[in-house]
Design a protein around this motif. Structure first.
Motif, PDB file in Angstrom:
ATOM      1  N   HIS A 183       0.827  -1.200   0.000  1.00 15.17           N
ATOM      2  CA  HIS A 183       0.000   0.000   0.000  1.00 15.17           C
ATOM      3  C   HIS A 183       0.862   1.252   0.000  1.00 15.17           C
ATOM      4  O   HIS A 183       1.615   1.501   0.926  1.00 15.17           O
ATOM      5  N   ALA A 184       0.731   2.048  -1.015  1.00 17.12           N
ATOM      6  CA  ALA A 184       1.481   3.297  -1.103  1.00 17.12           C
ATOM      7  C   ALA A 184       0.660   4.420  -0.491  1.00 17.12           C
ATOM      8  O   ALA A 184      -0.563   4.424  -0.571  1.00 17.12           O
ATOM      9  N   GLY A 185       1.350   5.342   0.128  1.00 15.00           N
ATOM     10  CA  GLY A 185       0.653   6.452   0.761  1.00 15.00           C
ATOM     11  C   GLY A 185      -0.075   7.337  -0.228  1.00 15.00           C
ATOM     12  O   GLY A 185      -1.216   7.704  -0.011  1.00 15.00           O
ATOM     13  N   ASP A 186       0.558   7.640  -1.312  1.00 13.38           N
ATOM     14  CA  ASP A 186      -0.037   8.551  -2.269  1.00 13.38           C
ATOM     15  C   ASP A 186      -0.293   7.848  -3.590  1.00 13.38           C
ATOM     16  O   ASP A 186       0.461   6.973  -3.986  1.00 13.38           O
ATOM     17  N   PRO A 187      -1.350   8.265  -4.271  1.00 15.71           N
ATOM     18  CA  PRO A 187      -1.569   7.730  -5.609  1.00 15.71           C
ATOM     19  C   PRO A 187      -0.507   8.269  -6.551  1.00 15.71           C
ATOM     20  O   PRO A 187       0.108   9.300  -6.261  1.00 15.71           O
ATOM     21  N   PRO A 188      -0.284   7.589  -7.652  1.00 14.62           N
ATOM     22  CA  PRO A 188       0.706   8.098  -8.606  1.00 14.62           C
ATOM     23  C   PRO A 188       0.277   9.452  -9.137  1.00 14.62           C
ATOM     24  O   PRO A 188      -0.899   9.718  -9.321  1.00 14.62           O
ATOM     25  N   ARG A 189       1.264  10.290  -9.339  1.00 17.03           N
ATOM     26  CA  ARG A 189       0.971  11.631  -9.852  1.00 17.03           C
ATOM     27  C   ARG A 189       1.590  11.809 -11.220  1.00 17.03           C
ATOM     28  O   ARG A 189       2.642  11.288 -11.518  1.00 17.03           O
ATOM     29  N   PHE A 190       0.908  12.583 -12.003  1.00 14.86           N
ATOM     30  CA  PHE A 190       1.386  12.848 -13.351  1.00 14.86           C
ATOM     31  C   PHE A 190       1.449  14.353 -13.549  1.00 14.86           C
ATOM     32  O   PHE A 190       0.643  15.105 -13.011  1.00 14.86           O
ATOM     33  N   SER A 191       2.438  14.784 -14.298  1.00 17.38           N
ATOM     34  CA  SER A 191       2.530  16.212 -14.576  1.00 17.38           C
ATOM     35  C   SER A 191       2.731  16.430 -16.068  1.00 17.38           C
ATOM     36  O   SER A 191       3.368  15.629 -16.748  1.00 17.38           O
ATOM     37  N   CYS A 192       2.199  17.544 -16.539  1.00 18.79           N
ATOM     38  CA  CYS A 192       2.323  17.880 -17.950  1.00 18.79           C
ATOM     39  C   CYS A 192       3.722  18.411 -18.233  1.00 18.79           C
ATOM     40  O   CYS A 192       4.214  19.279 -17.517  1.00 18.79           O
ATOM     41  N   ARG A 193       4.352  17.868 -19.247  1.00 18.34           N
ATOM     42  CA  ARG A 193       5.717  18.298 -19.530  1.00 18.34           C
ATOM     43  C   ARG A 193       5.739  19.666 -20.209  1.00 18.34           C
ATOM     44  O   ARG A 193       6.788  20.288 -20.340  1.00 18.34           O
ATOM     45  N   ILE A 194       4.595  20.165 -20.636  1.00 20.18           N
ATOM     46  CA  ILE A 194       4.535  21.480 -21.274  1.00 20.18           C
ATOM     47  C   ILE A 194       4.194  22.572 -20.261  1.00 20.18           C
ATOM     48  O   ILE A 194       4.944  23.524 -20.075  1.00 20.18           O
ATOM     49  N   CYS A 195       3.079  22.410 -19.562  1.00 21.27           N
ATOM     50  CA  CYS A 195       2.612  23.497 -18.691  1.00 21.27           C
ATOM     51  C   CYS A 195       2.801  23.192 -17.212  1.00 21.27           C
ATOM     52  O   CYS A 195       2.639  24.070 -16.378  1.00 21.27           O
ATOM     53  N   GLY A 196       3.131  21.949 -16.883  1.00 20.09           N
ATOM     54  CA  GLY A 196       3.365  21.613 -15.492  1.00 20.09           C
ATOM     55  C   GLY A 196       2.101  21.257 -14.732  1.00 20.09           C
ATOM     56  O   GLY A 196       2.138  21.071 -13.524  1.00 20.09           O
ATOM     57  N   HIS A 197       0.981  21.178 -15.415  1.00 19.78           N
ATOM     58  CA  HIS A 197      -0.274  20.788 -14.777  1.00 19.78           C
ATOM     59  C   HIS A 197      -0.118  19.416 -14.122  1.00 19.78           C
ATOM     60  O   HIS A 197       0.386  18.489 -14.746  1.00 19.78           O
TER      61      HIS A 197
END
Ligand SMILES: [Zn+2]
Length: 72
Positions: free
Chosen positions: A34-48
């Motif tokens: 069990h991981a504490g946080d879900p996987p996160r994704f970021s936009c390589r263009i705007c950083g969203h």
């Protein structure tokens, strides 16, 4: 408890009891994966940053990339 669970208990108490025990067993099992946080994704263009991969809602393009785990 959700209303669905309450109704289920009224309709089928035996099955509800069984499900409850299953859930309890599931909870009591050691969860090493069990991981504490879900996987996160970021936009390589705007950083969203989002929890979903693929499509960036800002750039309207398939630019989301998985963020590297910190201290992993
Ligand atoms: Zn973007």
């Amino acid at each position: 408890m959700s209303i669905v669970e309450s109704l289920r208990k009224l309709i089928d108490p035996v099955e509800a009891q069984r499900r409850e025990e299953e859930l309890k067993n599931d909870r009591e099992l050691p969860r090493r994966a069990h991981a504490g946080d879900p996987p996160r994704f970021s936009c390589r263009i705007c950083g969203h940053v989002d929890t979903q991969s693929g499509y960036c809602p800002t750039c309207l393009a398939d630019t989301m990339e998985r963020e590297p785990k910190n201290g992993g």
